[in-house]
Design a protein around this motif. Structure first.
Motif, mmCIF file in Angstrom:
data_model
loop_
_atom_site.group_PDB
_atom_site.id
_atom_site.type_symbol
_atom_site.label_atom_id
_atom_site.label_comp_id
_atom_site.label_asym_id
_atom_site.label_seq_id
_atom_site.Cartn_x
_atom_site.Cartn_y
_atom_site.Cartn_z
ATOM 1 N N GLY A 114 0.776 -1.222 0.000
ATOM 2 C CA GLY A 114 0.000 0.000 0.000
ATOM 3 C C GLY A 114 0.807 1.272 0.000
ATOM 4 O O GLY A 114 0.270 2.319 0.356
ATOM 5 N N THR A 115 2.059 1.224 -0.418
ATOM 6 C CA THR A 115 2.849 2.460 -0.474
ATOM 7 C C THR A 115 2.740 3.142 -1.837
ATOM 8 O O THR A 115 3.178 4.275 -1.983
ATOM 9 N N ARG A 116 2.202 2.447 -2.833
ATOM 10 C CA ARG A 116 2.023 3.035 -4.155
ATOM 11 C C ARG A 116 0.640 2.688 -4.688
ATOM 12 O O ARG A 116 0.094 1.629 -4.384
ATOM 13 N N LEU A 117 0.127 3.588 -5.500
ATOM 14 C CA LEU A 117 -1.182 3.413 -6.117
ATOM 15 C C LEU A 117 -1.036 3.652 -7.616
ATOM 16 O O LEU A 117 -0.530 4.700 -8.044
ATOM 17 N N ALA A 118 -1.471 2.668 -8.404
ATOM 18 C CA ALA A 118 -1.438 2.802 -9.864
ATOM 19 C C ALA A 118 -2.823 3.191 -10.355
ATOM 20 O O ALA A 118 -3.832 2.625 -9.916
ATOM 21 N N THR A 119 -2.865 4.155 -11.274
ATOM 22 C CA THR A 119 -4.136 4.678 -11.788
ATOM 23 C C THR A 119 -4.098 4.662 -13.307
ATOM 24 O O THR A 119 -3.134 5.141 -13.921
ATOM 25 N N GLY A 120 -5.151 4.136 -13.899
ATOM 26 C CA GLY A 120 -5.272 4.133 -15.350
ATOM 27 C C GLY A 120 -6.475 4.964 -15.778
ATOM 28 O O GLY A 120 -7.554 4.897 -15.155
ATOM 29 N N TYR A 121 -6.310 5.753 -16.838
ATOM 30 C CA TYR A 121 -7.371 6.642 -17.299
ATOM 31 C C TYR A 121 -7.795 6.244 -18.708
ATOM 32 O O TYR A 121 -7.041 5.603 -19.466
ATOM 33 N N SER A 122 -8.999 6.673 -19.059
ATOM 34 C CA SER A 122 -9.562 6.308 -20.359
ATOM 35 C C SER A 122 -8.826 6.966 -21.525
ATOM 36 O O SER A 122 -8.922 6.490 -22.655
ATOM 37 N N ASP A 123 -8.109 8.065 -21.287
ATOM 38 C CA ASP A 123 -7.391 8.723 -22.372
ATOM 39 C C ASP A 123 -6.000 8.148 -22.592
ATOM 40 O O ASP A 123 -5.207 8.676 -23.366
ATOM 41 N N GLY A 124 -5.667 7.031 -21.870
ATOM 42 C CA GLY A 124 -4.387 6.364 -22.070
ATOM 43 C C GLY A 124 -3.316 6.781 -21.109
ATOM 44 O O GLY A 124 -2.165 6.336 -21.239
ATOM 45 N N THR A 125 -3.620 7.622 -20.142
ATOM 46 C CA THR A 125 -2.619 8.047 -19.175
ATOM 47 C C THR A 125 -2.545 7.028 -18.042
ATOM 48 O O THR A 125 -3.571 6.595 -17.508
ATOM 49 N N PHE A 126 -1.303 6.691 -17.702
ATOM 50 C CA PHE A 126 -1.066 5.763 -16.583
ATOM 51 C C PHE A 126 -0.149 6.449 -15.589
ATOM 52 O O PHE A 126 0.929 6.929 -15.948
ATOM 53 N N ILE A 127 -0.579 6.501 -14.317
ATOM 54 C CA ILE A 127 0.150 7.242 -13.292
ATOM 55 C C ILE A 127 0.368 6.332 -12.096
ATOM 56 O O ILE A 127 -0.525 5.579 -11.688
#
Length: 1523
Positions: A114-127
């Motif tokens: 739980g020290t990192r969170l991956a997020t994916g968006y519909s416009d292709g951005t991955f953070i």
């Protein structure tokens, strides 16, 4: 019994539910919903549906992704606008993540800690974000990638399995304990041993990302992005198989691809396959290690095993309540429980329970998933199901509503023939068997527990208790009172409610008014269990092991006696599981836990009157009185040898009466007791109940111990060939009834397995046991099966009028047929059962002497099968009038095993299952095979014969074939006749009337014997062509030739004979040719038939001499002699006659003819084959012939064969015939018995040895002298051979003094100075030979060697001392000479000792040592012990060290004077000599040794001339002086 109860979530917001997810570790549920009017929201609920008031996340748009923190109560919600809200439920704080993107949040994934969170968006951005301990994200992303594709999946790559050697926690514990290797692992300093510990992060921070164009990316923990795979279409699902590091990619076209993944993200494709099913919104999950489950809107769940590369389908068939056409819309798997849940659109939840296959059993994979009864949610349209929380709860999303399904154990209670069973979350089924009434009760609360007294029913849920009253006519139920209580244990008695609250037992009215408080001290502990037992007892147990018993018959509960502390008498007490007492209140049974939390396998019984504690151990199946008794573990089976050793007796049929002679089977009643113990062993108690009227009857519900199941699995794996029919598992649940008495202990009364349709035992009351049915079995209740079961099979007694779908009752074994009997009959039967159990047969029969019912006697006889009491069975069969059974039981005495005889009784009583079990138990598979055959169970019979009774396997197949033939199944009978190997007779017999079918069978079967038989039949019918075909197919060449000869086709017959070489066929054809006067053909085929006598006969009759000789040489000796006689009469056939007589074994005739015709070559050949059985005169004649012709070696051979050994030896001596080992053995006579024969044999052996000695064959001579017993001559021969190794060996085994001395003398002649082993043997042999004077001389020689070669006076002195000791002990004939030698030795020892002492004293007092040497030089006999040069050398070296050069030179001159022609370099180091001359400026002259440059030199007669100086005199001096 457990069911899944559904509870509807009452959400505070309206709208359609988009997603519902559980936290993996906490009982908290997040539900996302969206409404066009109110917008989107996320609500949090507890496991029982309680809404967390302040935990509401709202936005105007819909929530699109929800994810829980892996270890904390932190929820992240993603929204359509790209926002992310973070709710910390622990701190009740809401945080908003930095908004860096306007695209819809489509994927969220936490790292493993739980020290990192991956997020994916519909416009292709991955953070990738970094998070703090409260879930708050940093303002700046850790990593950001623009993939230019719509992200469809984001998953984490799990942490690889940790190396046990790198387990930090374990290493830390080891380091604290002092483990040096663990300490080295923690040491980071250089120069230490061991590799440093890898203290790197154990967190999984890498992610896989799937996109709509088929791209799959790998984002490393450093934030770097790697493209790993390009699929054909949009990525629908990404899954990671941790055990094998395999990434599974599934596209929207259901194309599955597997890749192995390395640590840096490199992938390698290993499989690509197309999945079956529809591709519209499929749900794909893991359903076990390497198993994918897919729901694609069909009515099945498709399973794909990645490990075995196998696929199968789970259907909705086989269980009532499902429509097999309904589509499955969502699935979820619970790995803890092994349950796959599937949501059906019509509102049903299906569950498959995974049951692993036992080792050794074969089972289709789909059969491992057992479909359970459905859970119905009225009016719901299911879209999603999901397991979660540590409580393994299931959430069901139906768009408009959310339901939580939780597993709950169904509550049930029995008392006074009234049974209350929970059938739903708020539903009860009430059955009164006394009045045959049934009622259903719907309550307002969810039921967590229930209790009944027959007149009242109480229910509670942990917050509230409700009491209902059942009216007098049992027709209606009405509420009698309710009150709030948190007690989870409640009991009723009359108008009182007993609860445990606030560490006290409270006695309340039905309305909740407290009437009495029963307090417990701090030492006693808090009450944890209580039970009201018939008729008026309350028993309470505390956490500290205290038991208190109360009397409830008065106005207030009053304690009976004193409390009992179980921790004082049970060392491993860990807590109470349950407590019960009998109807008299003098026996308390208790089931306890061990300190580790497991249930103890012992059931304890406390006698309150005697204050004693006894137990029954379900692990061993024995009570305390037998648990440790010696010999109880031995088999109760009497061995076959014991039985067969007993004389056979004829038993006259008689009615057995108490006190009369007991029939067979009455001995050793403990056998049945021991077997009953084995039947129930390996268990632990779950619940226990006393009979409400019988004080000594106790019934227990038991379960198999976990380790017993593992042992069973191991035994199954070892016998993997066993099939399901013959390999039976012991039942998991068993009911055991016990008799508890202070005199006899705890004894087994009965035991049986609980039916699988029953979930638990509720109670008992003679004559019934009461059981709760499983929920899925309630619709299949069968009255007869539920009410009358005995001996594990249905009974034929009439079914009672009242049945219940929720409850089943079973008649006790002893009371079948007495269900409606009066109290006296029941008491009589109970007494009979008790006395029978304790073995008191007189009292047992007195108890039932008034019972006349035949059915009762029949059931008693069946009971004897359980108890193995054949004596009682004899009485029962007599009272039944069962003559056939009595006869069979009497005849069964021939069987050696008790269980086999009991099985015979079981068969007569139609207890087939018991008979099978007994025969398997005693391993009488032959009788079991016969039983199966008699019962028409041919499949089991053949299976049993094949696995265990192979000696009767063929018989079993034969009997089955006969059975099928009797039924008219010819096609079925044929293969069984073939397996029994009787088809060659039985099939032709069976099919004889249908010749066409028989011929087809024979053609198809290809059996040669059958074909031959059919050919003979065809031949007898005159169908020669058909006969020839089948003879040829059967390879019966004799019959073929016979038929062809009969038909006149001799050429074909000859062709067959030449091709096959069949002897019988060739003989038959030869006779045909002889009859036709075709002699050459006849001779040819007689020869091929190896009928040489007939061939020779024809050759003689027709004077075919050339062929005759060839035939005679290959024929038998008889035919050879016959042919020889023929040639003997021929003028020119003498040589052939001699050869044939020789070959035929008639040596006398052959030799006679050879002498007559002077055939020397033939004589030589014949002589080689002569043996000692040949006529001696003939042997002598041959020997004389060879001597006349100068062939003495052959003559010797023949004389040896003729046992004329003396003549043979003379011939060998006179003509020097070589003595080979073979010839020597021929000349050696066999051992005789008589003394004169032994003497003659020894004389011959010595003669052989003498001849061998003359020919220098010393080893052979030694051997023969030894065989003759003359070891001295044998040793002399061996000494002449010079074989040192054999001389040493022979001396060691001979053990004669003279031989020892001879061997030692020989060894002394060798170079023993360089071989310590030879020196050791010399000393040993002289010692063993008692030649002490010789040994003394050897020690003297050793001393001289030490002085002359090594100048080692210490060892020389030791050797002289040993020589003196040996000479002292010697017994020489000349005493004067011995005394002179002793005196000389003593003088030498004295002189040498003085010199040795002077050298040793040199370091301490150098001047005194030199003076001692000067004195020593004056001794007249010094040179006999010490070399004078060594003394002078010692002194010269001393003066040189002191630099007294003149004194040194004076010594040198004195030495030259005493030893003329002395070589100074031999005694004094050359460097010392040079130093002396150089110091005095005296040139070196002759005699100094300078001319040889360090090599020793002396007079021409000196033995040491030319040898290298090996040791320096000064070094010797220094070495000796230090000793």
């Amino acid at each position: 019994m457990a069911l899944y109860f559904d509870q509807k979530i009452q959400s505070p917001t309206s709208g359609a539910t988009t997603e519902a997810i559980w936290h993996d570790n906490f009982a908290i549920l997040a539900v996302g919903s969206f409404s066009e009017t109110t917008g989107g929201s996320v609500n949090l609920f507890l496991d029982e549906g309680e809404h967390i008031q302040d935990a509401v996340l709202q936005r105007s748009c819909a929530p699109t992704a929800l994810v829980w923190h892996p270890t904390k109560r932190i929820l992240v919600a993603g929204w359509e606008t790209g926002e992310m809200l973070i709710w910390n439920d622990h701190d009740h704080e809401l945080h908003e993540a930095p908004k860096v993107n306007k695209g819809e949040v489509v994927g969220l994934a936490w790292s493993s800690t739980g020290t990192r969170l991956a997020t994916g968006y519909s416009d292709g951005t991955f953070i990738v974000w970094k998070s703090d301990s409260k879930g708050r994200l940093q303002q700046t992303p850790f990593a950001k990638h623009d993939l230019n594709e719509i992200i469809t999946q984001v998953i984490i790559r799990p942490t690889p399995p940790q190396d046990p050697s790198q387990d930090i926690a374990a290493l830390a514990r080891a380091a604290v304990s002092g483990d040096e290797s663990a300490l080295d692992m923690f040491n980071w300093k250089k120069g230490k041993k061991g590799a440093p510990l890898n203290m790197g992060s154990q967190e999984a921070n890498s992610f896989f990302v799937g996109c709509d164009k088929g791209s799959v990316y790998y984002v490393l923990d450093s934030g770097k992005k790697v493209a790993v795979h390009q699929a054909d279409s949009s990525v629908l699902k990404l899954l990671f198989y941790e055990e094998r590091d395999i990434l599974v990619t599934i596209t929207d076209s259901l194309m599955l691809t597997q890749h192995t993944v390395t640590g840096d993200g490199q992938v390698s494709e290993i499989l690509k396959v197309k999945l079956s099913g529809k591709s519209q919104e499929p749900d794909i999950i893991w359903a076990g290690p390497g198993i994918l489950a897919t729901a694609t809107g069909e009515s099945v769940v498709r399973m794909w095993d990645l490990i075995k590369e196998d696929n199968y389908v789970l259907h909705l068939e086989g269980v009532a309540g499902y429509d097999i056409t309904e589509p499955i819309v969502g699935i979820s798997y619970c790995p803890t429980k092994g349950i796959l849940a599937a949501g059906i659109s019509s509102g049903k939840v299906a569950m498959w329970n995974f049951v692993p296959t036992l080792p050794g059993q074969k089972q289709e994979p789909e059969d491992q998933w057992k479909l359970q009864s459905p859970s119905l949610l009225e009016g719901a349209t299911i879209k999603q199901v999901a397991w979660g929380t540590s409580k393994n709860m299931l959430v069901v999303n139906s768009l408009t509503d959310v339901y939580v399904l939780s597993e709950q154990v169904m509550s049930a209670h029995y008392k006074s023939q009234c049974v209350v069973v929970q059938t739903g979350p708020s539903n009860l089924s009430i059955d009164n068997f006394a009045t045959s009434t049934h009622q259903d009760l719907k309550t307002d609360i969810q039921i967590k527990g229930t209790y009944t007294t027959g007149e009242n029913v109480a229910i509670w849920n942990g917050r509230k208790l409700v009491v209902y009253e059942i009216t007098g006519d049992k027709s209606t139920i009405r509420a009698a009172g309710t009150f709030s209580t948190e007690s989870t244990i409640c009991c009723l008695y009359e108008q009182n409610v007993y609860t445990i609250e606030q560490a006290k037992v409270q006695v309340r009215t039905f309305q909740g008014t407290v009437k009495q408080l029963i307090s417990f001290t701090e030492v006693e502990g808090q009450p944890v269990t209580l039970e009201v037992c018939s008729p008026h007892f309350l028993i309470v147990g505390t956490e500290n092991g205290i038991i208190k018993l109360f009397d409830l018959s008065r106005r207030e509960a009053k304690q009976i006696g004193t409390a009992k502390n179980m921790t004082d008498v049970i060392s491993h007490f860990g807590g109470f599981v349950s407590l019960r007492c009998n109807c008299a209140g003098n026996k308390v049974s208790l089931c306890i836990k061990k300190p580790n939390g497991s249930t103890d396998s012992k059931l304890y019984i406390w006698d309150t009157e005697l204050d004693t504690l006894q137990y029954f151990n379900f692990e061993t199946g024995k009570g305390e009185q037998d648990d440790f008794a010696p010999g109880t573990m031995e088999s109760d089976q009497e061995t076959a040898e014991e039985r067969r050793a007993k004389p056979a007796r004829s038993h006259k049929y008689m009615l057995f009466r108490p006190g009369s002679h007991k029939p067979p089977g009455s001995k050793k009643p403990s056998r049945g007791k021991n077997q009953a113990a084995r039947d129930i062993a390996g268990r632990f108690p779950i619940s226990h109940f006393w009979d409400p009227l019988e004080t000594k009857l106790l019934v227990c519900e038991t379960k198999s111990l976990p380790n017993q199941q593992s042992k069973l699995n191991q035994s199954i794996s070892l016998t993997s060939s066993m099939s399901r029919a013959t390999l039976e598992q012991p039942p998991e649940m068993m009911i055991v009834s016990l008799f508890v008495t202070p005199e006899n202990g705890v004894l087994i009364q009965d035991s049986f397995s609980m039916k699988k349709s029953h979930s638990s035992m509720l109670g008992m009351q003679v004559p019934y046991y009461y059981f709760a049915r499983k929920a899925e079995d309630t619709d299949k209740a069968d009255a007869n099966a539920a009410l009358d079961e005995s001996m594990n099979r249905p009974q034929t007694t009439a079914a009672p009028s009242f049945t219940s779908k929720a409850v089943s009752r079973r008649t006790m074994r002893d009371f079948i047929g007495l269900e409606d009997a009066d109290k006296n009959a029941r008491d009589a039967m109970m007494n009979f059962s008790f006395y029978l159990t304790i073995g008191n047969m007189d009292e047992a029969f007195k108890a039932i002497k008034l019972i006349r019912s035949e059915s009762v006697w029949e059931n008693m006889a069946k009971m004897c099968v359980k108890t193995r009491r054949l004596d009682v069975a004899t009485v029962c069969l007599g009272n039944m009038g069962h003559a056939r059974g009595a006869k069979a039981l009497r005849e069964s005495v021939a069987e050696p095993e008790l269980d086999a005889r009991v099985a015979c009784l079981a068969v007569q009583l139609d207890l087939h299952e018991d008979a099978v079990r007994l025969l398997k138990n005693c391993k009488r598979y032959d009788l079991l095979n016969d039983f199966y055959q008699s019962n028409g169970q041919w499949g089991k019979a053949m299976e049993t014969a094949e696995m265990y009774d192979r000696v009767h396997l063929r018989t079993t197949y034969y009997n089955y074939g006969k059975h099928l033939e009797t039924k008219g199944d010819v096609n079925g009978a044929i293969p069984n006749y073939e397996k029994s190997e009787t088809h060659r007779f039985e099939v032709p017999r069976m099919l004889f009337d249908d010749t066409q079918m028989l011929e087809n069978y024979i053609v198809k079967n290809k059996d040669k014997q059958l074909r031959k038989w059919w050919a003979q039949y065809m031949e007898s019918a005159g169908e020669m062509e058909t006969a020839l075909q089948f003879y040829e197919a059967a390879a019966d060449y004799l019959s073929l030739v016979r038929v062809y000869c009969y038909c006149g086709n001799l050429d074909k017959a000859a062709e067959i004979c030449n091709e096959t070489g069949d002897r019988a066929a060739c003989y038959h054809l030869a006779r045909q040719y002889e009859n036709n006067n075709e002699i050459k053909q006849a001779i040819h085929f007689f020869t091929r038939a190896q009928a040489y006598g007939n061939a020779i006969r024809l050759c003689k009759e027709n004077e075919y001499e050339d062929q005759l000789m060839n035939l005679a040489l290959v024929s038998s000796p008889v035919h050879m002699i016959e042919a020889a006689r023929y040639y003997e009469n021929k003028h020119d056939g003498m040589d052939k006659a001699v050869m044939l007589y020789h070959k035929g074994g008639n040596f006398a005739k052959a030799l006679d003819l050879a002498f007559q015709s002077r055939q020397l070559g033939a004589l030589q050949h014949i002589a080689e084959d002569l043996t000692d059985t040949t006529d001696p005169e003939l042997l002598q004649r041959c020997a004389d012939f060879f001597m006349e012709n100068g062939q003495f070696d052959k003559a010797v051979d023949l004389l040896a064969v003729g046992k004329k050994y003396i003549e043979a030896l003379k011939l060998c001596h006179q003509h020097q015939v070589p003595m080979t080992e073979e010839l020597v053995e021929k000349l050696t006579p066999a051992k005789g018995v008589a003394e004169n024969e032994t003497d003659e044999r020894n004389r011959i052996l010595e003669g052989i040895a003498e001849v061998c000695m003359n020919q220098r064959q010393y080893h052979l001579a030694t051997k023969k002298f030894t065989q003759a017993g003359n070891k001295m001559k044998a040793m002399k021969s061996l000494l002449k051979s010079g074989d040192t190794e054999k001389i040493i060996f022979f001396a060691g085994v001979s053990r004669q003094k003279e031989i020892y001395v001879m061997a030692a003398n020989y060894l002394q002649s060798l170079d023993w100075r360089k071989d310590p082993e030879i020196m050791k043997n010399i000393i040993g042999f002289y010692t063993k030979g008692r030649a002490l004077d010789s040994l003394s001389g050897f020690y003297d020689a050793c001393a001289m060697v030490e002085v002359d070669e090594y100048q080692n006076y210490d060892k020389a002195l030791g050797a002289l001392t040993e020589a003196y000791k040996c000479l002292t002990k010697a017994k020489m004939k000349n005493q004067t000479q011995q005394e002179e030698k002793l005196a000389a030795l003593k003088t030498r020892i004295t002189l040498m000792k003085k010199f040795v002492t002077a050298r040793r004293a040199y370091d301490e007092d150098k001047d005194e040592a030199v003076k001692a040497c000067q004195v020593l030089l004056e001794e007249p006999e010094l040179d006999s012990a010490v070399r004078v040069g060594d003394v002078f050398g010692f002194m010269i070296e001393h003066y040189a060290k002191k630099e007294h050069w003149k004194a040194a030179y004076a010594c040198m001159e004195e030495m030259r004077a005493k030893i003329p022609k002395v070589n100074l370099g031999y005694y004094v180091n050359m460097r010392t000599i040079e130093q002396v001359h150089s110091a005095l400026q005296i040139p070196l002259g002759r005699g100094t040794g300078a001319e040889i440059n360090g090599f020793r030199a002396g007079s021409p007669g000196d033995e040491e001339t030319g040898e290298e100086v090996e040791e320096d005199v000064i070094d010797d001096f220094a070495d000796d002086s230090t000793c």
